[in-house]
Design an enzyme around this catalytic site. Structure first.
Site, PDB file in Angstrom:
ATOM      1  N   GLY A  36       0.784  -1.218   0.000  1.00  0.00           N
ATOM      2  CA  GLY A  36       0.000   0.000   0.000  1.00  0.00           C
ATOM      3  C   GLY A  36       0.821   1.276   0.000  1.00  0.00           C
ATOM      4  O   GLY A  36       1.947   1.328   0.493  1.00  0.00           O
ATOM      5  N   GLY A  61      -1.708   8.125  13.470  1.00  0.00           N
ATOM      6  CA  GLY A  61      -0.470   8.670  14.030  1.00  0.00           C
ATOM      7  C   GLY A  61       0.760   8.016  13.431  1.00  0.00           C
ATOM      8  O   GLY A  61       0.732   7.557  12.302  1.00  0.00           O
ATOM      9  N   ASP A  80       0.676 -10.538  13.313  1.00  0.00           N
ATOM     10  CA  ASP A  80       1.768  -9.768  12.696  1.00  0.00           C
ATOM     11  C   ASP A  80       1.922  -8.411  13.387  1.00  0.00           C
ATOM     12  O   ASP A  80       2.061  -7.389  12.735  1.00  0.00           O
ATOM     13  CB  ASP A  80       1.463  -9.562  11.205  1.00  0.00           C
ATOM     14  CG  ASP A  80       2.719  -9.254  10.393  1.00  0.00           C
ATOM     15  OD1 ASP A  80       3.835  -9.487  10.908  1.00  0.00           O
ATOM     16  OD2 ASP A  80       2.586  -8.781   9.260  1.00  0.00           O
ATOM     17  N   LEU A  81       1.933  -8.438  14.702  1.00  0.00           N
ATOM     18  CA  LEU A  81       1.863  -7.179  15.447  1.00  0.00           C
ATOM     19  C   LEU A  81       3.251  -6.586  15.697  1.00  0.00           C
ATOM     20  O   LEU A  81       3.640  -6.323  16.826  1.00  0.00           O
ATOM     21  CB  LEU A  81       1.123  -7.420  16.775  1.00  0.00           C
ATOM     22  CG  LEU A  81       0.441  -6.238  17.431  1.00  0.00           C
ATOM     23  CD1 LEU A  81      -0.423  -5.455  16.468  1.00  0.00           C
ATOM     24  CD2 LEU A  81      -0.381  -6.704  18.609  1.00  0.00           C
ATOM     25  N   ASP A 103      -3.134  -3.129   9.816  1.00  0.00           N
ATOM     26  CA  ASP A 103      -2.629  -4.216   8.973  1.00  0.00           C
ATOM     27  C   ASP A 103      -3.092  -5.613   9.429  1.00  0.00           C
ATOM     28  O   ASP A 103      -2.414  -6.278  10.211  1.00  0.00           O
ATOM     29  CB  ASP A 103      -1.099  -4.155   8.903  1.00  0.00           C
ATOM     30  CG  ASP A 103      -0.577  -4.912   7.694  1.00  0.00           C
ATOM     31  OD1 ASP A 103      -1.368  -5.629   7.064  1.00  0.00           O
ATOM     32  OD2 ASP A 103       0.622  -4.793   7.383  1.00  0.00           O
ATOM     33  N   LYS A 138      -5.309   4.401   2.124  1.00  0.00           N
ATOM     34  CA  LYS A 138      -4.285   3.423   1.713  1.00  0.00           C
ATOM     35  C   LYS A 138      -4.719   2.811   0.382  1.00  0.00           C
ATOM     36  O   LYS A 138      -5.802   2.237   0.275  1.00  0.00           O
ATOM     37  CB  LYS A 138      -4.133   2.350   2.789  1.00  0.00           C
ATOM     38  CG  LYS A 138      -2.966   1.413   2.533  1.00  0.00           C
ATOM     39  CD  LYS A 138      -2.704   0.500   3.705  1.00  0.00           C
ATOM     40  CE  LYS A 138      -2.969  -0.931   3.360  1.00  0.00           C
ATOM     41  NZ  LYS A 138      -2.554  -1.885   4.379  1.00  0.00           N
ATOM     42  N   HIS A 179      -6.867   8.503  10.755  1.00  0.00           N
ATOM     43  CA  HIS A 179      -5.428   8.741  10.893  1.00  0.00           C
ATOM     44  C   HIS A 179      -4.986   8.247  12.272  1.00  0.00           C
ATOM     45  O   HIS A 179      -5.491   8.702  13.287  1.00  0.00           O
ATOM     46  CB  HIS A 179      -5.103  10.227  10.727  1.00  0.00           C
ATOM     47  CG  HIS A 179      -3.645  10.475  10.503  1.00  0.00           C
ATOM     48  ND1 HIS A 179      -2.698  10.175  11.442  1.00  0.00           N
ATOM     49  CD2 HIS A 179      -2.975  10.969   9.435  1.00  0.00           C
ATOM     50  CE1 HIS A 179      -1.499  10.467  10.975  1.00  0.00           C
ATOM     51  NE2 HIS A 179      -1.642  10.951   9.749  1.00  0.00           N
ATOM     52  N   TRP A 199       6.329  -3.645  15.174  1.00  0.00           N
ATOM     53  CA  TRP A 199       6.295  -2.235  15.551  1.00  0.00           C
ATOM     54  C   TRP A 199       5.906  -1.288  14.423  1.00  0.00           C
ATOM     55  O   TRP A 199       5.708  -0.108  14.644  1.00  0.00           O
ATOM     56  CB  TRP A 199       7.587  -1.814  16.238  1.00  0.00           C
ATOM     57  CG  TRP A 199       8.860  -1.869  15.432  1.00  0.00           C
ATOM     58  CD1 TRP A 199       9.051  -2.441  14.211  1.00  0.00           C
ATOM     59  CD2 TRP A 199      10.118  -1.339  15.826  1.00  0.00           C
ATOM     60  NE1 TRP A 199      10.358  -2.304  13.819  1.00  0.00           N
ATOM     61  CE2 TRP A 199      11.036  -1.626  14.795  1.00  0.00           C
ATOM     62  CE3 TRP A 199      10.572  -0.652  16.953  1.00  0.00           C
ATOM     63  CZ2 TRP A 199      12.370  -1.255  14.848  1.00  0.00           C
ATOM     64  CZ3 TRP A 199      11.902  -0.279  17.005  1.00  0.00           C
ATOM     65  CH2 TRP A 199      12.788  -0.576  15.972  1.00  0.00           C
TER      66      TRP A 199
HETATM   67  N1  LIG Z   1      -4.328   4.736   9.383  1.00  0.00           N
HETATM   68  C1  LIG Z   1      -3.079   5.159   9.240  1.00  0.00           C
HETATM   69  N2  LIG Z   1      -2.659   6.278   9.853  1.00  0.00           N
HETATM   70  C2  LIG Z   1      -1.394   6.727   9.698  1.00  0.00           C
HETATM   71  N3  LIG Z   1      -0.468   6.105   8.954  1.00  0.00           N
HETATM   72  C3  LIG Z   1      -0.838   4.971   8.332  1.00  0.00           C
HETATM   73  C4  LIG Z   1      -2.148   4.429   8.437  1.00  0.00           C
HETATM   74  N4  LIG Z   1      -2.218   3.303   7.709  1.00  0.00           N
HETATM   75  C5  LIG Z   1      -1.002   3.140   7.182  1.00  0.00           C
HETATM   76  N5  LIG Z   1      -0.173   4.137   7.540  1.00  0.00           N
HETATM   77  C6  LIG Z   1       1.231   4.310   7.144  1.00  0.00           C
HETATM   78  O1  LIG Z   1       1.476   3.577   5.962  1.00  0.00           O
HETATM   79  C7  LIG Z   1       2.424   2.532   6.211  1.00  0.00           C
HETATM   80  C8  LIG Z   1       2.027   1.310   5.414  1.00  0.00           C
HETATM   81  O2  LIG Z   1       0.781   0.820   5.844  1.00  0.00           O
HETATM   82  P1  LIG Z   1       0.495  -0.726   6.013  1.00  0.00           P
HETATM   83  O3  LIG Z   1       1.480  -1.333   6.952  1.00  0.00           O
HETATM   84  O4  LIG Z   1      -0.939  -0.905   6.361  1.00  0.00           O
HETATM   85  O5  LIG Z   1       0.756  -1.179   4.508  1.00  0.00           O
HETATM   86  P2  LIG Z   1       1.128  -2.604   3.978  1.00  0.00           P
HETATM   87  O6  LIG Z   1       1.353  -2.492   2.531  1.00  0.00           O
HETATM   88  O7  LIG Z   1       0.131  -3.592   4.470  1.00  0.00           O
HETATM   89  O8  LIG Z   1       2.519  -2.796   4.701  1.00  0.00           O
HETATM   90  P3  LIG Z   1       3.362  -4.116   4.935  1.00  0.00           P
HETATM   91  O9  LIG Z   1       4.655  -3.868   4.257  1.00  0.00           O
HETATM   92  O10 LIG Z   1       3.484  -4.178   6.448  1.00  0.00           O
HETATM   93  O11 LIG Z   1       2.567  -5.227   4.350  1.00  0.00           O
HETATM   94  C9  LIG Z   1       2.399   2.322   7.724  1.00  0.00           C
HETATM   95  O12 LIG Z   1       3.624   1.838   8.199  1.00  0.00           O
HETATM   96  C10 LIG Z   1       2.132   3.738   8.228  1.00  0.00           C
HETATM   97  O13 LIG Z   1       3.324   4.489   8.253  1.00  0.00           O
END
Ligand SMILES: Nc1ncnc2c1ncn2[C@@H]1O[C@H](COP(=O)(O)OP(=O)(O)OP(=O)(O)O)[C@@H](O)[C@H]1O
Length: 599
Positions: free
Chosen positions: A300, A412, A450-451, A488, A311, A410, A453
């Site tokens: 994403g 944070g 998958d919790l 996630d 996202k 959002h 950091w």
């Molecule tokens: N609701 C949110 N509020 C603020 N930042 C967010 C939010 N959702 C996602 N992000 C930002 O976008 C990044 C990527 O989101 P996310 O981890 O959901 O994507 P992903 O593609 O599933 O990632 P992964 O590589 O873990 O599979 C997060 O690490 C965070 O920095």
């Protein structure tokens, strides 16, 4: 005997029976069908000597895992960047394509440019583990206490049926069960978002289905399915049986159900008849010039729009994005259901049994199609200049590309980049995560799985307490102004009451091959031991493993004001966590007592 005591004694605790007030026996039968995120491929294992390519389903772009492993998964780092969902099948064209960028490590948020990447100090960690008791896993196995949710655990769905028909088959099966047991429509409720079906995408549907859909008006996906089912006659068990027979794998005729493709279903869940353009969504939240990229993941791109984060996840394309196979409609369909289920926990007014607001709110879900909008490209490039994106440039997407946009609250900054000030904030984080997991365990047998950091977002708010409703009891904890959001749910497991959503991580062996001593990879391995690689089962202990991981992170990776007594307390918590089987048990640990606010 109370619930916990019963659980400890090995009795089956049926959350659903308690939530719905229905007798346990009845409810148990409603969780039989497995709603598997990805079907077990009957493909060669990585040890198969032939390593032959074998098409899966009718989708000839899929090849065996073995081939995928050979061609693609060459290192742990590589596989860590890949969610299990996508790892079992790789398009041949994908395997042959040159990788444009080095994909990031699974689950790790990108390291912003200018920020010095901290190399894991394994020496320090080893030392720490000599001091503290080592983190031996207790022998665990799926015990009889989990029997109720194992249901058809060994059932593998043979290969060549289209995904959605298997979904509907399972829906019909659960419906059939419900006929004899009375209604239990948790999934129906989750999906009960009105979908306007008047102009539904109908390419793959025959005219009688289209007519049925047209007659529907605004209906939920399940209602639509019911209507289609009704078009075969009465809705009695007989007809359901007949419909199920029609869906039989042996059947050579194509049933109407086979024709409802997952993409149409996804549109239905998103309450759409056709895909939108990006700005149709973003303009609801802010002017195009105010959109700002805030983060990125393997799948994403996250953009801030007003008070939301959108996202964008590309899907269904037959070429890799960010070095990974694109997700499929059916995978996103399931993630959508999962998000909606967790959303429903937020409504304290409606949920007098289990509720919390810690799981990120999914404000909306929309399907888009087309080129990336110029405003999004601009902010993407700006972010790239500043932070150095690891993702592919979004200009590379073709006009036909489909995307699912998760409009999220959002939440944070993620824990990796957030600067914690003191021990109070650290324990506030722990108590909020533990309580949220306890609530979701109680409501949905939820396991995050998958919790790390990167998936815990933090912000500071004025509120001094956070309330949770756990099994009918309201509990509040001091927050010290910290607000936690969990994101996630790709690897998560959730029991809707009718279906079990889970990802079969046994299909992603590389997930468990991370470096020794690395907390995140150790945690995947420990999960594997606990589940014995049966990922459909309920193992709330996996939540505890992630809590232990979080304690380690807070002790080893984060710096904030803390005394040696604070550290000792945290280590003692860790020791005790090792004895708990669920977050529901962990939340009653003395470590959290001080944070409890009398209601
Ligand atoms: N609701 C949110 N509020 C603020 N930042 C967010 C939010 N959702 C996602 N992000 C930002 O976008 C990044 C990527 O989101 P996310 O981890 O959901 O994507 P992903 O593609 O599933 O990632 P992964 O590589 O873990 O599979 C997060 O690490 C965070 O920095």
């Amino acid at each position: 005997m109370d619930r916990n005591a019963r659980a400890r004694a090995g009795g089956v605790v049926d959350v659903w029976a308690e939530i719905t007030g229905a007798p346990e026996q009845q409810q148990q039968s409603t969780v039989q069908p497995i709603y598997q995120r990805r079907r077990q491929p009957s493909l060669p294992t990585p040890t198969d000597s032939d390593h032959q390519l074998r098409p899966q389903h009718s989708n000839h772009s899929r090849v065996s895992f073995a081939a995928a492993a050979d061609a693609k998964r060459v290192s742990w780092n590589r596989s860590l960047s890949t969610r299990g969902r996508t790892s079992i099948a790789v398009a041949p064209c994908v395997a042959n394509e040159p990788q444009q960028k080095q994909p990031r490590r699974r689950g790790k948020p990108p390291v912003p440019k200018g920020k010095i990447a901290e190399h894991p100090n394994f020496e320090k960690e080893r030392e720490y583990f000599r001091d503290v008791d080592s983190f031996e896993l207790l022998e665990e196995s799926p015990s009889s206490k989990h029997f109720g949710t194992w249901a058809t655990g060994n059932q593998t769905v043979p290969d060549p049926i289209p995904p959605i028909s298997s979904r509907l088959e399972k829906w019909l099966l659960s419906k059939k069960i419900n006929f004899s047991c009375g209604p239990s429509s948790t999934l129906s409720k989750i999906l009960e978002t009105p979908a306007s079906m008047d102009h539904i995408y109908t390419d793959d549907l025959d005219s009688s289905i289209v007519k049925t859909l047209e007659k529907c008006g605004p209906k939920s996906l399940v209602q639509v399915c019911e209507d289609i089912s009704a078009s075969y006659g009465d809705q009695g068990c007989e007809d359901i049986n007949a419909s199920i027979r029609k869906l039989s794998l042996a059947s050579t005729t194509t049933s109407h159900f086979d024709r409802i493709d997952p993409f149409t279903a996804l549109l239905g869940i998103c309450e759409q008849s056709t895909p939108l353009q990006f700005l149709d969504i973003f303009s609801k939240y802010c002017a195009p010039e105010n959109i700002a990229k805030v983060g990125e993941g393997t799948y994403g791109e996250a953009f801030r729009a007003g008070n939301t984060v959108c996202k964008i996840v590309p899907f269904d394309g037959d070429f890799p994005v960010n070095g990974e196979v694109q997700k499929k409609s059916e995978e996103l369909l399931e993630e959508a259901v999962l998000s909606k289920a967790l959303n429903s926990l937020r409504e304290f007014e409606k949920n007098d049994f289990n509720a919390c607001t810690t799981f990120i709110e999914t404000i909306d879900l929309k399907v888009c199609q087309g080129l990336y909008d110029a405003a999004l490209v601009r902010t993407w490039e700006k972010w790239d200049e500043k932070n150095g994106s690891e993702n592919d440039h979004p200009k590379e997407f073709p006009e036909k590309q489909r995307y699912l946009v998760f409009v999220l609250q959002h939440g944070g900054k993620d824990l990796e980049s957030f600067v914690l000030e003191n021990f109070d904030e650290a324990r506030s984080l722990l108590v909020q995560v533990t309580a949220a997991m306890a609530v979701a365990e109680a409501a949905y047998e939820f396991e995050h799985r998958d919790l790390h950091w990167g998936n815990i977002l933090l912000s500071r708010k004025d509120s001094v307490t956070m309330k949770f409703m756990l099994e009918g009891k309201q509990i509040s904890f001091r927050t010290y102004g910290l607000s936690v959001s969990i994101i996630d749910f790709t690897l998560s497991r959730l029991n809707t009451g009718e279906n079990i959503l889970f990802l079969d991580l046994s299909q992603d062996p590389y997930l468990f091959k991370g470096p020794k001593g690395d907390k995140q990879s150790e945690t995947y391995r420990k999960m594997k031991e606990v589940t014995e690689d049966h990922w459909e089962g309920s193992f709330p202990r996996t939540n505890v493993l992630w809590l232990i991981y979080l304690v380690d992170i807070l002790l080893l990776k984060k710096t904030y004001l803390r005394s040696s007594k604070n550290e000792r307390d945290m280590r003692s918590l860790k020791k005790r966590l090792d004895k708990y089987d669920s977050a529901k048990e962990a939340i009653f640990d003395p470590f959290f007592e001080d944070l409890l606010v009398n209601n």
